[in-house]
Design an enzyme around this catalytic site. Structure first.
Site, mmCIF file in Angstrom:
data_model
loop_
_atom_site.group_PDB
_atom_site.id
_atom_site.type_symbol
_atom_site.label_atom_id
_atom_site.label_comp_id
_atom_site.label_asym_id
_atom_site.label_seq_id
_atom_site.Cartn_x
_atom_site.Cartn_y
_atom_site.Cartn_z
ATOM 1 N N CYS A 140 0.654 -1.184 -0.019
ATOM 2 C CA CYS A 140 -0.033 0.096 -0.100
ATOM 3 C C CYS A 140 0.741 1.191 0.163
ATOM 4 C CB CYS A 140 -0.842 -0.091 1.287
ATOM 5 S SG CYS A 140 -0.380 -0.635 2.742
ATOM 6 N N HIS A 172 -3.221 6.140 4.917
ATOM 7 C CA HIS A 172 -1.713 6.352 5.028
ATOM 8 C C HIS A 172 -1.272 7.769 4.582
ATOM 9 C CE1 HIS A 172 -1.433 2.187 5.917
ATOM 10 N NE2 HIS A 172 -0.592 1.719 5.306
HETATM 11 P P1 NAP Z 1 -7.141 -9.316 8.196
HETATM 12 O O1 NAP Z 1 -8.279 -8.419 8.351
HETATM 13 O O2 NAP Z 1 -6.303 -9.796 9.614
HETATM 14 O O3 NAP Z 1 -7.718 -10.673 7.247
HETATM 15 C C1 NAP Z 1 -7.178 -11.880 7.273
HETATM 16 C C2 NAP Z 1 -8.060 -12.650 5.917
HETATM 17 O O4 NAP Z 1 -7.251 -13.747 5.755
HETATM 18 C C3 NAP Z 1 -9.197 -13.126 6.798
HETATM 19 O O5 NAP Z 1 -9.997 -13.295 5.717
HETATM 20 C C4 NAP Z 1 -8.835 -14.328 7.189
HETATM 21 O O6 NAP Z 1 -9.801 -15.438 7.494
HETATM 22 C C5 NAP Z 1 -8.015 -15.062 6.133
HETATM 23 N N1 NAP Z 1 -7.164 -16.011 6.404
HETATM 24 C C6 NAP Z 1 -6.300 -16.368 7.305
HETATM 25 N N2 NAP Z 1 -5.345 -17.227 7.664
HETATM 26 C C7 NAP Z 1 -6.209 -18.001 6.604
HETATM 27 C C8 NAP Z 1 -6.052 -19.436 6.268
HETATM 28 N N3 NAP Z 1 -5.407 -20.246 7.062
HETATM 29 N N4 NAP Z 1 -7.019 -20.038 5.382
HETATM 30 C C9 NAP Z 1 -7.701 -19.064 4.854
HETATM 31 N N5 NAP Z 1 -8.199 -17.767 5.109
HETATM 32 C C10 NAP Z 1 -7.248 -17.354 6.069
HETATM 33 O O7 NAP Z 1 -6.016 -9.113 7.390
HETATM 34 P P2 NAP Z 1 -5.848 -7.898 5.859
HETATM 35 O O8 NAP Z 1 -5.709 -6.446 6.448
HETATM 36 O O9 NAP Z 1 -7.137 -8.135 5.213
HETATM 37 O O10 NAP Z 1 -4.787 -8.365 5.182
HETATM 38 C C11 NAP Z 1 -4.538 -9.729 4.843
HETATM 39 C C12 NAP Z 1 -3.259 -9.917 3.729
HETATM 40 O O11 NAP Z 1 -3.427 -8.947 2.642
HETATM 41 C C13 NAP Z 1 -2.129 -9.371 4.430
HETATM 42 O O12 NAP Z 1 -1.467 -10.442 5.131
HETATM 43 C C14 NAP Z 1 -1.209 -8.942 3.382
HETATM 44 O O13 NAP Z 1 -0.378 -10.205 2.799
HETATM 45 C C15 NAP Z 1 -2.335 -8.316 2.373
HETATM 46 N N6 NAP Z 1 -2.364 -6.933 2.515
HETATM 47 C C16 NAP Z 1 -1.828 -6.334 1.625
HETATM 48 C C17 NAP Z 1 -1.677 -5.041 1.569
HETATM 49 C C18 NAP Z 1 -1.312 -4.111 0.556
HETATM 50 O O14 NAP Z 1 -0.574 -3.399 0.838
HETATM 51 N N7 NAP Z 1 -1.254 -4.480 -0.641
HETATM 52 C C19 NAP Z 1 -2.296 -4.277 2.660
HETATM 53 C C20 NAP Z 1 -3.059 -5.049 3.588
HETATM 54 C C21 NAP Z 1 -2.931 -6.410 3.686
HETATM 55 P P3 NAP Z 1 -10.493 -15.502 8.811
HETATM 56 O O15 NAP Z 1 -11.400 -14.407 9.110
HETATM 57 O O16 NAP Z 1 -11.576 -16.687 8.709
HETATM 58 O O17 NAP Z 1 -9.422 -15.743 9.768
HETATM 59 O O1 3JN Z 2 1.242 -2.328 7.442
HETATM 60 C C1 3JN Z 2 0.466 -1.744 6.366
HETATM 61 O O2 3JN Z 2 0.143 -0.673 6.752
HETATM 62 C C2 3JN Z 2 0.625 -2.586 5.252
HETATM 63 C C3 3JN Z 2 0.621 -3.960 5.401
HETATM 64 C C4 3JN Z 2 0.871 -4.968 4.600
HETATM 65 C C5 3JN Z 2 1.018 -6.376 4.836
HETATM 66 C C6 3JN Z 2 0.757 -6.894 5.885
HETATM 67 C C7 3JN Z 2 0.904 -8.211 6.369
HETATM 68 C C8 3JN Z 2 1.765 -8.930 5.385
HETATM 69 C C9 3JN Z 2 1.755 -7.215 3.774
HETATM 70 C C10 3JN Z 2 2.170 -6.441 2.689
HETATM 71 O O3 3JN Z 2 1.330 -6.200 1.867
HETATM 72 O O4 3JN Z 2 3.264 -6.287 2.085
HETATM 73 C C11 3JN Z 2 2.168 -8.457 4.245
HETATM 74 C C12 3JN Z 2 2.529 -9.381 3.243
HETATM 75 O O5 3JN Z 2 2.070 -9.744 2.329
HETATM 76 O O6 3JN Z 2 3.945 -9.319 3.306
#
Ligand code: NAP
Ligand code: 3JN
Length: 338
Positions: A131, A244
């Site tokens: 992000c 952010h």
């Molecule tokens: P979050 O609110 O904690 O949600 C995590 C999601 O993953 C929930 O739907 C959870 O399901 C699911 N999950 C976790 N473990 C799982 C498993 N074993 N099998 C199936 N589903 C599972 O986190 P979030 O903020 O949405 O972020 C999720 C991921 O997106 C991060 O870890 C990161 O890699 C990525 N992300 C990317 C950006 C970016 O900068 N592009 C920003 C934020 C996040 P349950 O509800 O069932 O636990």
């Molecule tokens: O912390 C933030 O503001 C963005 C977080 C992104 C994030 C959180 C957990 C795992 C990532 C990401 O998108 O880089 C990851 C990951 O996939 O490494």
């Protein structure tokens, strides 16, 4: 127009939930929607286009018949399931860092390098950047095209929603506890986040930088397709729910004035300039939350170097920083490639 069977992996999370909303808002051509999460979500449902959709538990067989998979369930889930999905013909748009730096996998911000999407054919996977990187390159690409950016120095002020739904609850709960003279519980971060700032996002690496900081360095070079751009970052978590903010200093190859930057950015896709000091107008995370654009203000010449500009860049991290960027990639994919 064709319509597609779409899966959202991590649908109950902060990002996945927003993806479902954005697919509906932007009328993405969905013929069928499959919502996947962990066993913890058995029995939950999410509304899409007026109908409730049950959450299903992710497993190896989840991807049969699915054409587009939007993944946001963490890096280890993507490492394991994205190749399985791709092997069954599902094109994966992955929001995690699992594949971002692999040379044969495109890392895409539609306003910056939409042409890279075609590389999805290599492995059936497209990566969505971090992000903090996305909003920075949306604002910097038009300036790079005009006068070449030699060096970027960025400090971030990142909202807790970047850590997911548990961190949003933690900030709200800690704030409530402190306002009521109770001891706040610390679960998600190593320190209290309410009324605090933590210069610590993701894990620390051997070079003393955090992984979030190095994501910004490496991803920026890949998206701009220019390894010569020097980037250094300090990433900080602040007690903000959504949006952010970034203080960005750039050194350019050719001189550019603040007015010229304002003019270029006022025409840039996905950017809104908010820069009227007389009226106290500058981008704020509370104004960017829920919006699609990246907001840029406080544009001024850096008087300490010959060719330098300072600016303040704000965007909704869960939308443009994650869910919206992924859906925009999917829109280009179906329009130009499928
Ligand atoms: P979050 O609110 O904690 O949600 C995590 C999601 O993953 C929930 O739907 C959870 O399901 C699911 N999950 C976790 N473990 C799982 C498993 N074993 N099998 C199936 N589903 C599972 O986190 P979030 O903020 O949405 O972020 C999720 C991921 O997106 C991060 O870890 C990161 O890699 C990525 N992300 C990317 C950006 C970016 O900068 N592009 C920003 C934020 C996040 P349950 O509800 O069932 O636990
Ligand atoms: O912390 C933030 O503001 C963005 C977080 C992104 C994030 C959180 C957990 C795992 C990532 C990401 O998108 O880089 C990851 C990951 O996939 O490494």
């Amino acid at each position: 127009m064709n319509a597609y069977h779409v899966a959202v992996v991590g649908a109950t999370g902060a990002v996945g939930n927003e993806m479902v909303k954005i697919l509906e808002e932007r009328k993405f051509p969905v013929s069928r929607l499959t919502l996947l999460a962990s066993e913890r979500s058995i029995g939950k449902e999410l509304k899409f286009n007026g109908e409730l959709h049950p959450i299903q538990v992710l497993n190896e067989k989840s991807f049969a018949g699915i054409q587009i998979g939007l993944f946001s369930a963490g890096g280890s889930i993507s490492q394991r399931f994205a190749p399985i999905a791709a092997a069954s013909g599902c094109i994966v748009i992955d929001n995690t860092s699992a594949f971002r730096m692999e040379p044969d996998i495109p890392l895409v911000v539609p306003e910056v390098n939409p042409e890279s999407i075609g590389m999805y054919k290599n492995r059936g996977i497209i990566s969505n950047p971090n992000c903090s990187t996305i909003q920075m390159v949306v604002a910097l690409k038009p300036i790079h095209d005009a006068v070449r950016i030699k060096r970027i120095v960025v400090s971030t002020y990142q909202a807790v929603s970047g850590t997911g739904k548990k961190a949003i609850e933690e900030l709200i709960e800690q704030t409530r506890a402190l306002m009521n003279n109770r001891e706040p519980e610390i679960k998600v971060y190593p320190h209290r986040i309410a009324f605090n700032c933590l210069p610590h996002i993701d894990v620390f690496l051997d070079n003393g930088y955090s992984k979030e900081e190095m994501k910004m360095v490496n991803e920026t070079k890949k998206i701009l397709n220019d390894p010569s751009v020097a980037v250094t970052a300090t990433t900080v978590r602040v007690p903000v729910l959504f949006g952010h903010s970034e203080s960005v200093n750039i050194e350019t190859g050719k001189k550019i004035t603040a007015d010229e930057v304002r003019e270029i950015l006022s025409r840039a896709p996905g950017v809104t300039v908010v820069d009227d000091l007389k009226r106290n107008k500058y981008p704020l995370p509370i104004d960017a939350a829920g919006k699609d654009d990246t907001f840029v203000g406080r544009i001024r010449e850096d008087e300490s170097i010959e060719n330098g500009i300072n600016m303040w860049i704000v965007s909704d991290n869960v939308r443009k920083g994650a869910a919206l960027n992924a859906v925009q990639i999917a829109e280009i994919l179906v329009r130009n490639y499928l």
